[in-house]
Design an enzyme around this catalytic site. Sequence first.
Site, mmCIF file in Angstrom:
data_model
loop_
_atom_site.group_PDB
_atom_site.id
_atom_site.type_symbol
_atom_site.label_atom_id
_atom_site.label_comp_id
_atom_site.label_asym_id
_atom_site.label_seq_id
_atom_site.Cartn_x
_atom_site.Cartn_y
_atom_site.Cartn_z
ATOM 1 N N ASP A 174 41.051 32.517 52.340
ATOM 2 C CA ASP A 174 41.494 31.703 51.372
ATOM 3 C C ASP A 174 40.109 30.392 50.726
ATOM 4 O O ASP A 174 40.198 30.049 51.892
ATOM 5 C CB ASP A 174 42.892 31.087 51.199
ATOM 6 N N ASP A 229 43.849 78.656 70.551
ATOM 7 C CA ASP A 229 43.788 78.212 71.482
ATOM 8 C C ASP A 229 44.121 79.518 72.319
ATOM 9 O O ASP A 229 45.103 80.315 71.379
ATOM 10 C CB ASP A 229 44.673 76.498 71.972
ATOM 11 N N PHE A 266 38.329 81.717 72.830
ATOM 12 C CA PHE A 266 37.164 81.789 71.641
ATOM 13 C C PHE A 266 35.734 82.124 72.675
ATOM 14 O O PHE A 266 34.841 81.934 71.691
ATOM 15 C CB PHE A 266 36.741 79.687 71.697
ATOM 16 N N ARG A 276 35.920 67.176 72.774
ATOM 17 C CA ARG A 276 36.497 67.342 73.705
ATOM 18 C C ARG A 276 36.740 68.655 74.553
ATOM 19 O O ARG A 276 37.610 69.296 74.945
ATOM 20 C CB ARG A 276 38.120 67.151 74.727
HETATM 21 O O1 LIG Z 1 31.785 28.804 44.294
HETATM 22 C C1 LIG Z 1 32.765 29.634 44.151
HETATM 23 N N1 LIG Z 1 33.412 29.228 44.924
HETATM 24 C C2 LIG Z 1 34.628 29.862 44.333
HETATM 25 C C3 LIG Z 1 35.099 31.362 43.935
HETATM 26 C C4 LIG Z 1 35.993 31.740 44.154
HETATM 27 O O2 LIG Z 1 37.383 31.121 43.728
HETATM 28 C C5 LIG Z 1 38.638 32.235 44.109
HETATM 29 C C6 LIG Z 1 39.074 31.558 45.281
HETATM 30 O O3 LIG Z 1 40.725 31.818 45.019
HETATM 31 P P1 LIG Z 1 41.280 32.563 46.580
HETATM 32 O O4 LIG Z 1 41.012 32.045 47.359
HETATM 33 O O5 LIG Z 1 43.178 31.707 46.035
HETATM 34 O O6 LIG Z 1 40.864 34.003 45.948
HETATM 35 P P2 LIG Z 1 41.500 34.780 44.545
HETATM 36 O O7 LIG Z 1 40.342 34.894 43.971
HETATM 37 O O8 LIG Z 1 42.696 34.336 43.585
HETATM 38 O O9 LIG Z 1 41.457 36.150 44.942
HETATM 39 P P3 LIG Z 1 43.012 36.830 46.547
HETATM 40 O O10 LIG Z 1 43.344 37.902 46.093
HETATM 41 O O11 LIG Z 1 42.280 36.955 47.664
HETATM 42 O O12 LIG Z 1 43.930 35.454 46.400
HETATM 43 C C7 LIG Z 1 37.241 33.520 45.753
HETATM 44 O O13 LIG Z 1 37.899 34.285 44.294
HETATM 45 C C8 LIG Z 1 36.603 33.191 44.949
HETATM 46 O O14 LIG Z 1 35.812 34.244 45.095
HETATM 47 C C9 LIG Z 1 33.284 31.341 43.491
HETATM 48 O O15 LIG Z 1 33.372 32.949 42.672
HETATM 49 N N2 LIG Z 1 32.547 30.552 43.777
#
Ligand SMILES: O=c1[nH]cc([C@@H]2O[C@H](COP(=O)(O)OP(=O)(O)OP(=O)(O)O)[C@@H](O)[C@H]2O)c(=O)[nH]1
Length: 562
Positions: A88, A470, A498, A513
């Site tokens: 995230d 076997d 075999f 093995r």
């Molecule tokens: O410079 C950049 N900053 C961020 C990103 C992209 O932003 C998203 C962040 O969102 P999140 O972590 O919630 O992820 P999601 O896209 O929603 O995918 P999930 O299914 O994992 O929750 C992320 O995609 C970054 O790559 C960017 O591209 N450039």
Amino acid sequence: MVLSPVIGKLLHKRVVLASASPRRREILSQAGLRFEVVPSRFKEKLDKAAFPTPYAYAIETAKQKALEVASRMHQKDLRAPDVVIGADTIVTIGGLILEKPADKQDAYRMLSRLNGKEHSVFTGVAIIHCCSEDGQLDMDVCEFHEETMVKFSELSEDLLWEYIDSGEPMDKAGGYGIQALGGMLVECVRGDFLNVVGFPLNHFCKKLVELYCPPRREDVQRVKHESIPAVDTFEIASDAAQGDEGCGPSRAGVDGHSGQAPAGPQGPDTNGLVENPPPFPSDLLDLIDGFKASKALFTACKLKVFDVLKEEGPLKAVDVARKINASVCGTGRLLDVCVALGLLEKTDTGYGNTRLASRHLASEGACSLHGFVAYHDEHAWTVFTDLESAVRQGPQAAAGRPEEDPSQSRDRRLRFMRAMHGLTQLTARQVATAFDLSRFTSACDLGGCTGALARELAREYPRLKVTVFDLPEVIEHVSSFHPEGWQPERLHFVPGDFFKDDLPDAQLYVLSRILHDWADDRVHELLSRVSRSCKPGTFTGPRRMMLNDDLGPVAPPQRVVT
Ligand SMILES: O=c1[nH]cc([C@@H]2O[C@H](COP(=O)(O)OP(=O)(O)OP(=O)(O)O)[C@@H](O)[C@H]2O)c(=O)[nH]1
């Protein structure tokens, strides 16, 4: 490349990226990772105020994303992947957490806030190791975060709106994508660029090193003697736990050494400086002591200590002793040894299994190695006790032994099958997925024993028919290793030798093995038979192939394409 061996640690695992982010997918696949993508359905709605720091929020969100995918996949087919990765990314400025903008106005608010200033980008990552056993899902979570500082230039309103109208900000944390048009907004970056894009690859690889390649003991600087008591051998740990002086020699008694790296041969020199000590021979001492650890493990398994504690733990030593019908003193010492070996945990309430012990050392369960341990205790132990005479006299020493009575050899065969079944159940998935075998439609597992690998091959490759070949006396017992009424699809058992009988026709021959068991001339004979069974040159479709996953003493997995 330095980090590829690290990514390679995940090659034989079923890895899932719990993310819909195309950037994360790209970063990880460019690093050489093989994985499936299963976007998480976790709603990113945690209460931000409940977290002490922004990164704690990002880590928790990453973890929840990954946990949701792991448990959904487990519920779906009762088999979670081996590893699930969640991430995230958030942007923080002036105590505010910015995620993906809800709409253009929201994107404008975010970008205006970042305009001309420096902000932090945090990505929280969770790596979850899953194990499904008896329908239960066990998960180990490893989590971390990475911070990168990004400074925006002073940007005009026009530029901001032009950027927003490009549509790029909408699926990006903080409303910009540094890797694309958003790169024009950025004056400088301090830290990992890929972390801003959505995945801190460098930190991820370091975590993999920690998880899969821990440093060797002699490479780790020894901690000062005064701060940590010496617990290098299980004897010492056991003694310390019990305060029992009569429990055998401590390491100090063996080599006059207290566990601290020794000073040089002369000790401190006349200036009070200590010469560089020679490397402490930890590996050597482990080798010398190793048999004791093995025997302690074998004994605890044989006495069903791990079964008792799985069912009823935690228990005091006296209760375990009663249940396994053994002396209290002996049981207490064995339990302490198992604690020192990392197989048991000791708390105020008594001794309990570690997860490792419950999973692998109790006698029941899909990942049980109980049979494998028993085989080593009852067979390999005796054979290795005779090692010296085998080396002195050569193989004829073994050949000269009296014939075993048939009931004993039947028991021994069953023990061997149990050992192989347990071990193969554990490794079959890795072997089956180590190579892409999807182009084959028929395979023959030579010496395939209970069919544990064949079953996994058939499950992994829906077009594949697998024959297990076997000895008749092995095939006779196969049904006792599978649930009653087991009738696997695309899998059948053919009795035969075999070295004597015709090999079943197949495109793919598996020797798992097998080869390490035979002298070179026999191996040559067997491989020649396999080679003759392959009919090269007639195929326009899949080519014939032999897969040797002999993970015996020396040979790594390899394949030969004929
Ligand atoms: O410079 C950049 N900053 C961020 C990103 C992209 O932003 C998203 C962040 O969102 P999140 O972590 O919630 O992820 P999601 O896209 O929603 O995918 P999930 O299914 O994992 O929750 C992320 O995609 C970054 O790559 C960017 O591209 N450039």
